[in-house]
Write an enzyme that holds these catalytic residues in place. Sequence first.
Site, mmCIF file in Angstrom:
data_model
loop_
_atom_site.group_PDB
_atom_site.id
_atom_site.type_symbol
_atom_site.label_atom_id
_atom_site.label_comp_id
_atom_site.label_asym_id
_atom_site.label_seq_id
_atom_site.Cartn_x
_atom_site.Cartn_y
_atom_site.Cartn_z
ATOM 1 C CG ASP A 64 26.437 63.689 37.584
ATOM 2 O OD1 ASP A 64 27.243 63.854 38.495
ATOM 3 O OD2 ASP A 64 26.535 62.802 36.730
ATOM 4 C CB THR A 97 31.557 64.656 37.159
ATOM 5 O OG1 THR A 97 30.347 65.076 37.747
ATOM 6 C CG2 THR A 97 31.737 63.182 37.387
ATOM 7 C CB THR A 98 30.928 69.954 38.100
ATOM 8 O OG1 THR A 98 29.711 69.252 37.975
ATOM 9 C CG2 THR A 98 30.801 71.306 37.481
ATOM 10 C CG ASP A 394 27.080 61.938 41.893
ATOM 11 O OD1 ASP A 394 27.174 60.964 41.126
ATOM 12 O OD2 ASP A 394 27.133 63.115 41.538
#
Lengths: 560, 535
Positions: A64, A97-98, A394
């Site tokens: 994550d 998020t990446t 997520d």
Amino acid sequence: MAAMLQPQIILLKEGTDTSQGKAQVVSNINACTAVADAVRTTLGPRGMDKLIHDDKGNTTISNDGATIMKLLDIIHPAAKILVDIAKSQDSEVGDGTTTVVLLAGEFLKEAKPFIEDGVHPQNLIRSYRTASSLAINQIKEIAVSIEGKSLEEKKSLLAKCAATTLSSKLIGGEKEFFASMVVDAVLAIGNDDRLNLIGIKKVPGGNMRDSFLVNGVAFKKTFSYAGFEQQPKKFVNLKILLLNIELELKSEKENAEIRLSDPLQYQSIVDAEWNIIYDKLDKCVKSGAKIVLSRLAIGDLATQYFADRDIFCAGRVTEEDLQRVAAATGGTVQTSVNNIIDEILGSCEVFEERQVGNERFNIFNGCPSGQTATIVLRGGADQFIDEAERSLHDAIMIVRRALKNSTIVPGGGAIDMELSRYLRQHARTIAGKSQLFINSYAKALEVIPRQLCDNAGFDSTDVLNKLRQKHASGEGANYGVDINTGGIADSFANFVWEPAVVKINAINAATEASCLILSVDETVKNPKSESAQGEAAASAMMGRGRGGPAFRGRGGRGMR
Amino acid sequence: MALAFDEYGRPFIIIKEQEQKARLRGLEAQKANISAGKAVARILRTSLGPKGMDKMLQSPDGDVIVTNDGATILEQMDVDNQIAKLMVELSRSQDYEIGDGTTGVVVLAGALLEQAEKLLERGIHPIRIAEGYEMASRLAVNHLEHISQKFEFSVTNIEPLVQTCMTTLSSKIVNRCKCVLAEIAVKAVLAVADLERKDVNLELIKVEGKVGGKLEDTELIYGIVVDKDMSHPQMPKRIEEAKIAILTCPFEPPKPKTKHKIDIDTVEKFQTLRQQEQKYFDDMVQKCKDVGATLVICQWGFDDEANHLLMHRNLPAVRWVGGVELELIAIATGGRIVPRFQDLTSEKLGKAGLVREKSFGTTKDRMLYIEHCANSRAVTIFIRGGNKMMIDETKRSLHDALCVARNLIRNNSIVYGGGSAELSCSIAVEAAADKYPGVEQYAIRSFAEALDFIPMALAENCGLPPIDTVTAVKSQQIKENNPYGGIDCNDVGTNNMKEQNVFETLIGKQQQILLATQVVKMILKIDDVITPSVY
């Protein structure tokens, strides 16, 4: 800063580090690119994990982006902005998020040659802003709404979105299993905004597939006193009393002292204390509840009293669990045992204490309001379950976002390619420098499919060319990277879907961050505080020392 | 962290205390992780099987543990490496879930890692390997289901259960009397099992040990054994048809919880106080007598005065019995725990057919047996043995056996042991591998090879030529199409495990394969390790 012939004018405290101008912008960009490189390999279904081991001995294995960024403990002022956007993406939409870090890194990288060539950063910023708003409008246009579908259809659509998120995680192998679990859990809590209504409990041991969803509440057996095992462990159609008081024999007031002058009265004091607790217990029993839960301790006396009367009790239930039980069963948490009426009791269909792995779990099933769900996660190692929990978080966020903003876009890099194509086309209609900048923005967007290919070990140039051609032909808007064959495929038809809001937020945040970094042209770093002077001085010699936290706001104040 | 340089070639500092952090990336990280995992597996390899060796572990404060149980060994080794810690957790979760097979799961994971290393060297993407492994593990688990057999047993016919427990115990130090121990374990589990719900609460089985005597003297008591004796040496040592009062209040004048003080200012008042105190003792004993109790078990201590009085009134008593034991006694005797004397009624007394104090050998140690209880839902296994280490190891072995029996009650399918199940899976997986196109095929084939490691290790530990033995058995399995061929560890003369009666639980085996695959996938997926380089 070398010594000069003129007398030096000292404005700032000794040891203060300042750098300014074009070089500063470039160096900030370099730092951000280095950070983006750190999370680059985690993108996509073939993305790898990072093992981060901190000085306290905690180990985290994660895929994550936000988690990794947080744990990297970045101190570089400009690079810190990237951590912030990853965090904001996490709290806003939960996933991607990446992506957001990667996009910001790529925008900056594309901007670097222009800066080096002497373009004014503000020009770039303006074009980037235009490009981002164009891109977002385009997303909104492409996005497909799932509004107005029947519940069954919606369920399967949502499961598809969840599966896309999960596919890049450690539990990707069982993504269908978990996706449907997540969708069920989210639908169970309905429109309620409180995310803590979905509880995730972790039990080491067992196989991923042994994880299960409870349509109600489950929590680990609390600390129990002697007599507990004599209580019945299964009830059907029962009432639950929720308390926030201690059921223990204790002094009523902390500082009270009793003075007796007549030894004969001694017994009456003892009796009085017992009567207080017995009175409380009696009221609990009279309420008709079969289960008594309390946030505070339920002592051995009470445990045995309840055992005698076939009532189940659990003390020291955590606040969170108690709230969830209250929400699920429709009960209210009481702070007194006086005046317990039927309305404040919760009810549920089945209660059972069950063995899960090495633990015993209290499970409440079939609750009337149905507003809670608990996912009990199983897995081989603690780190594994921790990562599974993050992944599920997520997925839960994604499903919730998809429910609210019910538009979706094709994933697998398809939407990014399409935006890139759209922006390139648009750029051609603009006269002036801005054309170049928007073009490079468009190029930066291609980083997502490129990284997907790189991580999977495919030839990214090859795949990108195929994709560009497909998208340019006009009818291939939904084509993205096919991670299984190394070719291209229609992401939409393959059910690789993402909620549109994830992409919108990612592009927004990444653009904001890169504009912010581009607009900084000077950093003033105060020397470390007195205590750490020696160390700071040593590192300041080699270049930029480690600075105190958060000074970018003060950047402009120093010398002007 | 890779260093970034600014325009003057000066390095940036991006991460806090960057220079103190070590970082491994890419293939290098995977290699390092794999070798750490393999190292752990190598330690346990020699403990596998009936001829497996034990390990002696000394803790920092000098306690010595001799054990053969994988989970215990790893727990005590106190490993530092992160990946090795994952392996420790792997065996721990097998322990939590199944209770047995903790060595096997680590050895299997080690074998999978070793195979993965070879594939990585050929340049196969680690996630493709992991995916292949996952497919293969699913195949293997299905195949296990296919070759498993249902074991019919009932409360009267416990022989099949005993056989399975014996397989577990045969690898332990206690295999000398595995027959006795297996029977004890099975009977104990059946006594506390809820067969309808298929639920077994192992907390109801108390395992108590005492140094001295022979291992063969280990016994199962349908009741409770407490490491306590009567509070007064002259109390009767044997009580038949005991009615037990189970108390959580001390034989002392009650004390209010609120801070209190009694002002004594005259001699008369002191006299009254004294009399009152005495009256309390008197009342308490009388109360117990009145409800018909013939034995008092108390969680707290008593005053010497109370002790004397109890003795005088001929009411035997036991003091300082722990909460857990108290609870077990209450469950076993069907009594209720009574928090104060006023609440004592004759219905709340527990009933036991026989309560006796037993002394051992020449020592002064005495234990209290509470037997023939009204409700035998709580039992005790009382272990004897030559030394403390032996008893501890027996406890661990029995725990394994108890878990096996519990698993069989939950799910009565079994597979055959001695490596036969692994070999059979290996054959099935290898055959299926050819049907998968792509890189995964290689991974599936490697998985099959890794499965061969367990029989290989078994053969090795027994002193048999590993390659000869395993290949012979494997070809025999294929030729005769029987999945029961395993390693003949005890030199019985046949390698048909069905005839040898070597069983293992189906869920235990499935769990091993799934857990090992899961952890291996996790290790393979890591391509970046950031650690503080100095501990």
